[in-house]
Design an enzyme around this catalytic site. Structure first.
Site, mmCIF file in Angstrom:
data_model
loop_
_atom_site.group_PDB
_atom_site.id
_atom_site.type_symbol
_atom_site.label_atom_id
_atom_site.label_comp_id
_atom_site.label_asym_id
_atom_site.label_seq_id
_atom_site.Cartn_x
_atom_site.Cartn_y
_atom_site.Cartn_z
ATOM 1 N N SER A 150 14.417 -5.728 2.277
ATOM 2 C CA SER A 150 13.552 -4.753 1.623
ATOM 3 C C SER A 150 12.165 -4.801 2.250
ATOM 4 O O SER A 150 11.807 -5.744 2.952
ATOM 5 C CB SER A 150 13.441 -5.043 0.130
ATOM 6 O OG SER A 150 12.552 -6.123 -0.115
ATOM 7 N N ASP A 151 11.356 -3.792 1.963
ATOM 8 C CA ASP A 151 9.938 -3.858 2.274
ATOM 9 C C ASP A 151 9.243 -4.646 1.161
ATOM 10 O O ASP A 151 9.867 -5.041 0.167
ATOM 11 C CB ASP A 151 9.350 -2.454 2.421
ATOM 12 C CG ASP A 151 8.173 -2.411 3.392
ATOM 13 O OD1 ASP A 151 7.471 -3.429 3.510
ATOM 14 O OD2 ASP A 151 7.950 -1.354 4.011
ATOM 15 N N TYR A 152 7.963 -4.847 1.312
ATOM 16 C CA TYR A 152 7.170 -5.723 0.442
ATOM 17 C C TYR A 152 7.244 -5.262 -1.024
ATOM 18 O O TYR A 152 6.766 -4.184 -1.371
ATOM 19 C CB TYR A 152 5.722 -5.710 0.925
ATOM 20 C CG TYR A 152 4.856 -6.840 0.451
ATOM 21 C CD1 TYR A 152 4.580 -7.925 1.272
ATOM 22 C CD2 TYR A 152 4.286 -6.836 -0.813
ATOM 23 C CE1 TYR A 152 3.768 -8.967 0.861
ATOM 24 C CE2 TYR A 152 3.476 -7.866 -1.237
ATOM 25 C CZ TYR A 152 3.208 -8.928 -0.400
ATOM 26 O OH TYR A 152 2.394 -9.959 -0.815
ATOM 27 N N ALA B 213 9.570 -4.035 -2.695
ATOM 28 C CA ALA B 213 10.260 -2.760 -2.924
ATOM 29 C C ALA B 213 11.376 -2.879 -3.954
ATOM 30 O O ALA B 213 11.706 -1.893 -4.621
ATOM 31 C CB ALA B 213 10.820 -2.218 -1.612
#
Length: 763
Positions: free
Chosen positions: A287-289, A291
């Site tokens: 995932s992104d930060y 997310a």
């Protein structure tokens, strides 16, 4: 024996492929046996721990999180860490994982190594303007060599999002507006990072981001929604992701945005149906930060456990910072809300990545202090960065001013002329600016021993408004001068009056582009514009060295200034690269990979305009034709554009045949002559335009290019093979790739606007 030699030569390539295939199968079987045995000894909590990617450093892209990472590592609750720096520091953390946790599973160490490590290369948008895939791959290879010597084995790069909106700050991280060129750059970056063997300790695992369609954010505003349709999604925006996957990228990062109304982080169609089942991706998805927890903010789930369940069931394998998978799913598995097989699948993918990186064989292979001392910011790396920075810069205008002679008196003016911290550009988290030159120092070095005199004045701040400048320098030390605007300008004019020529180093500061740096005003900042106006009144030649991390509006500058060099942000060697071009030691060869608009209101804006029933052939206002009433519809500078200190002539453009079978190939050829008096590099560009198709097609779309260097008066024939792969598209009815009969325009030229056309027919 001689009799059978032709037979042996014929079958040898097949034997080699067969042997390589057999060796690959053997290695995969060995890996599977190792991981099978390892996972039989792991508890559910330890499996979930492999899916957890907390941040332990001070380099963050969201709200900082404080946690007792050391204890979590000992308990097997961490699979990796990111944005830490330093081989000795990382080695000690790895030691805790290997020697003090029950299973001794090594950690992944990732970082946003976006365009270099300590040797910084141009921002990715600028790198793409080289149109030089070998140079792009080399930049990634050097970044990997330095990062892996400092403990890093995984980079959150390449960013391959296509965008048509210069308001979006992250356009600086991508490769511009074109999917064909973007795909070639994506492949080159993956090859550069990963090399031929991930187990080589000088290579690191790539992570393709942001999957998918992040460049389509509405109004160019960060973290906003996107509204794609399948037709444009497959024909344009998805192509670079697919190219990076096919190049062997080991990991993928899910985007913040939604796709088809479902957040990418929890989108099964995107992460499983498309990425794995259709494209055959075998690596892991992170995932992104934060997310995962932000799925709740999207409104598709209510609790962190629900967010984690949606994400892992959709195909997400690793959770960056949210602690949703590791923190909630053990109870969900035991209570039957989540299948342990789903957890096993994600855990296996993380363990496979660690195996391929050689971490089980040697957990400390990326913490070699001896190698660090040899490679970090070494002379060879800096020389390559300087060369590539020079290739990335685009000469936009030159009315017989450049190159400058190394003589007389030169005035260097502007807020970006004597600053180190801005030279690397955005997303250079491992940079050491104290090791980099300012533009002033680079020009001084270029003039040593020549007798030429350099004078300097800052002239202005970035903006008049203090708050605007604070935003422009976020996370960077303030460089604001406390003097009044009038006093700074007076000093600059006094200095400039003594000079024969003025170099103005102006534009964006490095943090005015990048993540969460969306802007609606993309013109020259007010304080700098007013200074330029006053400098021009002196009647001396003014050369604008323009810094930017995005396409900007340069209408006034183009109308009034005799020379403009788009330097972008060239990395650690920016200063020397600018001096190389300004004084003619390097002939500029960069070409735009985004067209520059006349007004921000033209966005979203792309040369790949789809055919319309009321086309505007001249770009100006015509009633009841597609246009603007108050500005030209055409760009200020077109896609592919860039000047040189020499000139090139295109002649004898022809096709090998005017008719091509749908399974055939024809060749387009053109003679390129260097008509000037010095060596120069041209980027020859091939465009096609499908006149009749089931779906509406672009008037022109890039389908080939070649970068060639010619001596004065030298002529070279450039050829492009055109086949079904280049002519196929994703048609709108059956949603599949196809090639159709009909007329196709073949264009060749130095940019998307200035082309010659020949017509062919597909039968």
């Amino acid at each position: 024996m001689v009799v059978f030699l032709p037979v042996l030569l014929a079958v040898l390539p097949m034997l080699l492929v067969s042997c390589q295939g057999a060796e690959g199968e053997r290695q995969e079987a060995e890996m599977n046996r190792f991981i099978d045995e390892l996972m039989t000894r792991m508890t559910l909590e330890e499996k979930l721990g492999q899916l957890n990617l907390p941040v332990a450093g001070d380099i963050v892209t969201g709200e900082p999180r404080i946690s007792n990472v050391g204890d979590d590592i000992r308990k097997g609750r961490v699979g990796g860490l990111f944005n830490l720096k330093g081989a000795a520091f990382i080695r000690e953390i790895q030691r805790i994982a290997v020697e003090e946790s029950r299973m001794g599973i090594p950690l992944l160490f990732g970082m946003d190594v976006i365009h270099g490590y300590e040797t910084i290369f141009p921002i990715p948008l600028a790198l793409s303007c080289t149109w030089d895939t070998a140079a792009v791959a080399r930049s990634a290879q050097i970044a990997a060599a330095e990062a892996t010597a400092d403990g890093i084995c995984w980079t959150f790069s390449p960013m391959v999002d296509i965008t048509h909106d210069g308001r979006w700050g992250r356009i600086s991280e991508g490769n511009g507006e074109d999917p064909f060129l973007g795909s070639r750059m994506a492949e080159a970056m993956v090859r550069g990072y990963q090399g031929a063997d991930l187990a080589d300790p000088t290579t690191m695992m790539a992570c393709v981001k942001h999957f998918a369609l992040y460049g389509l954010v509405e109004a160019g505003r960060e973290y906003n929604n996107v509204y794609p349709d399948d037709y444009h999604m497959f024909n344009e925006y998805l192509q670079p992701y697919r190219a990076a996957i096919d190049a062997g990228a080991g990991s993928v990062m899910a985007a913040f945005n939604t796709v088809h109304g479902v957040p990418a982080t929890g989108n099964q169609w995107l992460l499983t149906d498309l990425l794995r089942e259709q494209w055959g991706f075998k690596g892991f998805v992170v995932s992104d930060y934060t997310a995962v927890e932000e799925l709740a903010k999207h409104g598709v789930c209510a609790t962190l456990e629900e967010c984690a369940l949606q994400a892992i069931n959709a195909g997400l394998d690793m959770d960056m910072v949210s602690d949703g998978l590791e923190g909630t799913l053990a109870a969900a598995v035991r209570e039957g809300r989540c299948s342990e097989a789903v957890v096993d699948r994600a855990c296996r993918r993380i363990l496979e990545a660690k195996y391929k990186l050689g971490l089980f064989e040697d957990p400390y292979r990326y913490c070699d202090s001896t190698r660090r001392a040899q490679v970090m910011l070494c002379e060879a790396h800096r020389a390559e960065a300087r060369r590539i920075a020079g290739e990335s810069m685009v000469l936009l205008k030159n009315e017989h001013v450049l190159p400058l002679a190394k003589s007389g008196t030169i005035a260097l003016i502007g807020p970006l002329a004597d600053t180190r911290i801005n030279m690397p550009g955005t997303w250079s988290v491992a940079a050491v600016p104290e090791q980099y030159k300012t533009v002033k120092e680079g020009i001084e070095d270029a003039l040593k021993g020549t007798g030429a005199k350099l004078l300097y004045a800052k002239g202005s701040n970035i903006w008049y408004d203090e708050r605007a400048e604070e935003i422009a320098m976020v996370f960077k030390p303030s460089m604001r001068d406390p003097r009044s605007a009038e006093a700074m300008r007076a000093e600059a004019l006094q200095v400039a009056r003594q000079a024969d020529v003025i170099i103005a180093a102006m534009g964006e500061s490095s943090e005015m582009s990048g993540e969460c740096a969306s802007r609606v005003n993309i013109e020259m900042p007010d304080a700098q514009h007013d200074l330029l106006v006053e400098l021009l009144k002196l009647g001396k030649p003014v050369v604008l060295v323009h810094f930017a991390g995005r396409p900007t509006v340069l209408n006034w500058e183009t109308e009034h200034l005799p020379a403009i060099l788009e330097s972008w942000f060239g990395g650690s060697e920016t200063a020397d690269a600018i001096a190389d071009i300004v004084f003619g030691d390097v002939n500029p060869s960069g070409r735009l990979t985004v067209q520059l608009p006349r007004h921000v209101g033209q966005y979203p804006f792309s040369y790949r305009q789809m055919r319309t029933s009321r086309v505007n052939e001249v770009g100006e206002f015509i009633k009841y034709i597609t246009c603007y009433a108050d500005v030209s519809s055409w760009p200020l500078y077109p896609f592919g554009y860039g000047l040189s200190y020499t000139s090139f002539d295109y002649t004898n453009f022809c096709l090998s045949d005017s008719v091509m079978p749908m399974d055939g190939t024809i060749t387009a050829s053109v003679d390129i002559t260097n008509t000037g008096d010095r060596e120069g590099t041209e980027v020859v560009q091939l465009y096609i335009g499908d006149r009749v198709a089931k779906g509406v097609r672009p008037y022109k779309e890039l389908r080939g290019y070649e970068r060639i260097t010619l001596q004065p008066k030298e002529t070279r024939t450039v050829q492009f093979a055109i086949d079904a792969d280049l002519l196929s598209y994703f048609e709108p009815y059956h949603l599949q790739w196809t090639i159709e009969p009909g007329e196709v325009e073949i264009h060749v030229g130095p940019n998307a606007r200035e082309t010659q056309m020949r017509l062919m027919t597909i039968q």
